[in-house]
Design a protein around this motif. Structure first.
Motif, mmCIF file in Angstrom:
data_model
loop_
_atom_site.group_PDB
_atom_site.id
_atom_site.type_symbol
_atom_site.label_atom_id
_atom_site.label_comp_id
_atom_site.label_asym_id
_atom_site.label_seq_id
_atom_site.Cartn_x
_atom_site.Cartn_y
_atom_site.Cartn_z
ATOM 1 N N VAL A 82 0.682 -1.329 -0.134
ATOM 2 C CA VAL A 82 0.158 0.099 0.061
ATOM 3 C C VAL A 82 0.845 1.370 -0.045
ATOM 4 O O VAL A 82 0.433 2.285 -0.557
ATOM 5 C CB VAL A 82 -0.811 -0.290 1.241
ATOM 6 N N ILE A 83 2.175 1.196 0.437
ATOM 7 C CA ILE A 83 2.773 2.220 0.687
ATOM 8 C C ILE A 83 3.595 2.708 -0.610
ATOM 9 O O ILE A 83 4.588 3.561 -0.454
ATOM 10 C CB ILE A 83 3.852 2.143 1.956
ATOM 11 N N VAL A 84 3.693 1.681 -1.688
ATOM 12 C CA VAL A 84 4.109 2.272 -2.811
ATOM 13 C C VAL A 84 3.475 3.324 -3.505
ATOM 14 O O VAL A 84 4.113 3.931 -4.444
ATOM 15 C CB VAL A 84 4.589 1.202 -3.728
ATOM 16 N N THR A 85 2.215 3.689 -3.051
ATOM 17 C CA THR A 85 1.539 4.776 -3.790
ATOM 18 C C THR A 85 1.662 5.913 -2.985
ATOM 19 O O THR A 85 1.084 5.825 -1.794
ATOM 20 C CB THR A 85 0.073 4.232 -3.947
ATOM 21 N N PRO A 86 2.356 7.122 -3.271
ATOM 22 C CA PRO A 86 2.586 8.249 -2.387
ATOM 23 C C PRO A 86 1.377 8.762 -2.052
ATOM 24 O O PRO A 86 1.362 9.365 -0.788
ATOM 25 C CB PRO A 86 3.217 9.289 -3.415
ATOM 26 N N GLU A 87 0.077 8.682 -2.753
ATOM 27 C CA GLU A 87 -0.987 9.264 -2.197
ATOM 28 C C GLU A 87 -1.375 8.503 -1.047
ATOM 29 O O GLU A 87 -1.903 9.137 -0.067
ATOM 30 C CB GLU A 87 -2.162 9.144 -3.343
ATOM 31 N N SER A 88 -1.155 6.891 -0.993
ATOM 32 C CA SER A 88 -1.807 6.304 0.029
ATOM 33 C C SER A 88 -0.939 6.620 1.265
ATOM 34 O O SER A 88 -1.238 6.751 2.466
ATOM 35 C CB SER A 88 -1.638 4.590 -0.125
#
Ligand code: S3P
Length: 172
Positions: A82-88
């Protein structure tokens, strides 16, 4: 104690097992982000990766997170990436987010034979992924729980007592 709690960490760190336990003990509602997506899309994560690719999965994951954020009293077990998406990461930073940290060797032993996890390929590939992600977990969380050598019950109790502490200090 109304604020939801988000569990992050690498594959095999126990996010689902611990999340379920915390929810039972606190009467919060447990949501497993992977199960949520599978149900919503009516397809298994592994097949989603195979047919539509990781980027598409990441966009579904980020959207699912956004839907859950306004809800109170949830225990959300996220997927390891989940943390590979900066927005997340930006979203998680504003929540009560606990990073379940374990040593790589322990995680590797737990996931090496799991055929349902599309990103488990080789020892080196997984180690590279772990190394690349460590800083991201650290930057997204509000606390780190190092679980090595601790039982599910120990970890659950530790997180719940932190939740109570944080509520008293109302820092969220
Ligand atoms: C992933 C972890 C998985 C799942 C998907 C991708 C990852 O969740 O979301 O296979 O990128 O680390 P778990 O952490 O529950 O295995």
């Amino acid at each position: 104690m109304n604020n939801s709690i988000y569990l992050i960490g690498f594959m095999g760190s126990g996010k689902s097992t611990i999340g379920k336990e915390i929810a039972e003990a606190t009467n919060f509602t447990w949501v497993d982000l992977d199960h949520y997506i599978e149900k919503e899309q009516d397809i298994k994560i592994k097949e989603l990766f195979e047919h539509y690719g990781e980027n598409y999965f990441r966009s579904l994951e980020a959207n699912a997170l956004k839907v859950l954020i306004p809800q109170k009293k949830l225990v959300v077990s996220t997927g390891g990436g989940v943390i590979v998406t900066p927005e997340s990461v930006e979203i998680l930073k504003k929540q009560r987010t606990v990073y379940l940290k374990l040593d790589f060797e322990t995680l590797y032993q737990r996931v090496v034979h799991d055929l349902d996890r599309p990103l488990v390929k080789s020892y080196q590939q997984l180690l590279d992924l772990y190394t690349a992600r460590e800083k991201l977990y650290e930057s997204a969380c509000s606390s780190i729980l190092y679980g090595e050598g601790k039982s599910v019950q120990d970890i659950t109790e530790e997180i719940i007592s932190k939740m109570e502490e944080k509520d008293e200090n109302s820092s969220y």
